[in-house]
Design a protein around this motif. Structure first.
Motif: not given
Length: 279
Positions: A151-177
């Motif tokens: 459950c990710r509350l902030v976009a970082t780590g492997s999430f950014i490695r996969r989707y870094g072109e579409y979201i900035a590192d450190g962006t909050p993920l409301e509700g938990g991804y």
């Protein structure tokens, strides 16, 4: 109570260690005071690291206090054992008193021995061997080797490695991804979607919905508890399984090593996190 008794006993033996440290090196009086003073400072840092005040100091200083205090406690424990053995050997007239009084050779041997112990311990600590264990979790594992749920509350780590072109590192993920991976080291713990879990026969859609809701609910509880300590939860990992009736259940512990936590924008390693959280 037994633990408290051992702690009190250890604290009572500290003057004994300090006395031996005073008597061992053949140095001037002011230097002896420095040796004992450093020991007292280290003990004070260890005690401070066990209090709730540790999380009120800057992270860099907190790490120094925690690491120095706890490592020095290990050194003092070894010194206590060495001095006790030495005194027993002196009582039975095996060890000459001169070896524990104003003796540079004894100081050197002691330093080399302590250094060897710490080097050996550090090598094994930083090069741990992972061994597979079979545990009775009272729940059947999901997906062969198990299913990990992040459950990710902030976009970082492997999430950014996969989707870094579409979201900035450190962006909050409301509700938990929430995302799931199969526990399979050989395949790099592959991601799997809800449809994939259903089509593969791992779980039903209803079971997945239960798993997701449970994951977000537990994550919120952990995040709120950490927030009360001034800590920010970025993501956390769980392992789920089935009970005898087929209900999805948490089958692993919630530990500091399974979460990514920051304080004032700085990452906190699992050991430091445990101390900060339970201080």
């Amino acid at each position: 109570m037994r633990f408290i008794f051992l702690v009190i006993l250890f604290l009572c033996l500290l003057p004994y260690v300090a006395w031996h440290l005073w008597m061992l090196p053949p140095v001037a009086r002011w230097a002896r005071w420095m040796v004992v003073g450093v020991m007292a400072l280290c003990v004070g840092m260890c005690i401070f690291s066990l209090t709730r005040y540790l999380d009120r100091v800057p992270m860099g200083l907190a790490k120094v206090v925690y690491n120095v205090g706890n490592k020095s406690l290990i050194v003092i424990a070894y010194l206590l054992m060495v001095f006790l053995v030495a005194d027993v050997l002196r009582l039975v007239r095996v060890l000459p008193t001169a070896w524990v009084r104003d003796n540079w050779w004894s100081c050197g041997v002691l330093l080399v021995a302590l250094g060897a112990v710490f080097v050996y311990g550090s090598v094994h600590y930083y090069h741990k061997e992972r061994v597979a264990l079979t545990l009775d979790s009272h729940g059947k594992e999901l997906g062969g080797g198990g299913l990990e749920v992040i459950c990710r509350l902030v976009a970082t780590g492997s999430f950014i490695r996969r989707y870094g072109e579409y979201i900035a590192d450190g962006t909050p993920l409301e509700g938990g991804y929430v995302e799931c991976t199969f526990k399979n080291d050989a395949k790099g713990d592959p991601l799997v979607t809800k449809d994939g879990l259903v089509d593969l026969g791992v779980m039903t859609a209803e079971q997945y919905d239960s798993l997701k809701a449970m994951t977000q609910a537990i994550t919120k509880i952990v995040a709120d508890d950490l927030k009360a300590k001034g800590l920010d939860l970025y993501d956390i990992k769980f392992e789920f399984g089935y009970d005898a009736e087929g209900n999805v259940m948490l089958i692993d512990e919630i530990a500091s090593g399974n979460m990514r936590v920051y304080k004032d924008g700085e990452y906190i390693d699992p050991m430091t996190l445990s101390k900060l959280f339970f201080a």
